[in-house]
Design an enzyme around this catalytic site. Sequence first.
Site: not given
Lengths: 95, 481
Positions: B76, B151, B175
């Site tokens: 990420k 996210s 997330s």
Amino acid sequence: MSLDRSQVENVAQLARIQIKEDEMADTLASLSNIMSLVDQLQAVDTEGVEPLANPLDAQALLRADEVTESNHRDDYQLIAPQAEKGLYLVPKVIE
Amino acid sequence: MLDKTIKQLSEGLAAGEFSSEELTRSYLKAIEAKNPEINAFITVTSEQALAQAKAADAKLHEKQAGPLTGIPIAHKDIFCTQGVRTSCGSRMLDNFIAPYESTVTHRLAEAGTVMLGKTNLDEFAMGSSTESSFYGPTRNPWQLDTVPGGSSGGSAAAVAAGMAAAATGTDTGGSIRQPAAFCGLTGLKPTYGRVSRWGMIAYGSSLDSGGPLSRTAEDAAIMLNAIAGHDPKDATSMDRPVDDYTSRLNEPLKGLRIGLPKEYFGEGLDSGIADVVHQAVAELKQLGAVVKEISLPRTELSIPAYYIIAPAEASTNLSRYDGVRYGHRCDDPADLEDLYKRTRAEGFGAEVKRRILVGTYALSAGYYDAYYRKAQQLRRLIKEDFQSAFDQVDVILGPTTPSVAWKVGEKDNDPVSMYLEDIYTLSVNLAGLPGLSVPCGLSQGLPVGLQLIGNYFDESLLLNIGHQYQQVSDWHQRRPA
């Protein structure tokens, strides 16, 4: 609750975020919406409850105050918007 | 090869069926073919990946390989990776080449993984759909007109589409678990403090947890083994022993006490999701688990508590983006004040600004007690609800989300409606507990996640249950068409 324009202007000033005139109406509306959601909190009786800051109620771990890193100033300033002679440059603050 | 698990790939590498370089080239090819449509990656690090793959092949050759040696994964774009752009999905950091490495990515590199690139996310991890990224929305590989969740949506979409074997994510209010649910993956949010936050760009520091998104619970255990543990660079990282998270995977579930919170099965839950979650419960009963209803009475109040605490911490954390030391700076500032205000107005997107403003308000003079302190008091009550539940049961089970992936753009103009989608995941972060989402069925053709919530540091039990469930189900083997 709904916020008024002067409250939003005050918060934007505290947060150092410019809000343009044409963004004000939307900002006011969405912040008021969010504050109405979070205002559900006010109905809960929390009298005498100790606030929880760390979910494990853990204290931050301390370590000995010893130098463990070398100086990375030049690496860090390579990515600065404006740096010179080891200093970060900003617009003049003092006349 | 591209839809194999870490475990299977590792066996293939050890047996010499393929090299890490071949594997890495296949993934890079898949990224080249699929990423333009899915937009899971912000940055692809091909050269670095191939160099790491060659190094891994050398280790394999010398028989010095571990379970992650040569496995291509994605990170990420919230984890700082030295020498590689780390954007956090924001214009503010579009030009930010991280000058240091996060502990999570460092440990995974040390374990021999190959970094394929950096994945898309909601800007500064603030969102549940990966639509608020400066780099455009990520698409859900299951149905391209739906969101992958967020996210960590880029990480989830990358793995689901066969563009990486697994990926890292972060979970502040769901997330990792929610995108795992939306994309048919296994996602683990570890106990707060189990995984170091060093070099993980901060959103809500008392909530943020790094963890894996993978195809199976077994893969999540392998990943967690590499990243868990104390780190002197993170003062909130816990100094206590780390399990071998793979060691209990095969334990039988006989006598396991599972609690179903009635608040997780009430109004607002999609009926297709309720059906498949109940089927999963029936299968766990067959494996010997004992199920009882419990109550987490303050579940709904986790939304207002979270949407005070997270924005308040964010407003503090994001004050560092001032246009002085790194990141975006506006053109021709008139004075220092103008530099700050225009830099931040231009560098941050709408949702990030909203949360900074809400957080600033909640912390401002005259409102602190009514909002921030009040939310922290409620946070303790929410934690106590979980503690009473764990007096009666070993693990809590429910759906990860109230609905399946929604359409891209559907909730654009209504942040509050998106906040409500986090109802089953937020309280886990407020309490700091570990949570695991595993795929347990489809509703409207889209994956559904089953959430398991454990007591503090009980990741091994969650992974054990996930693994046992995956021995008797095949939802984790389904792939998007």
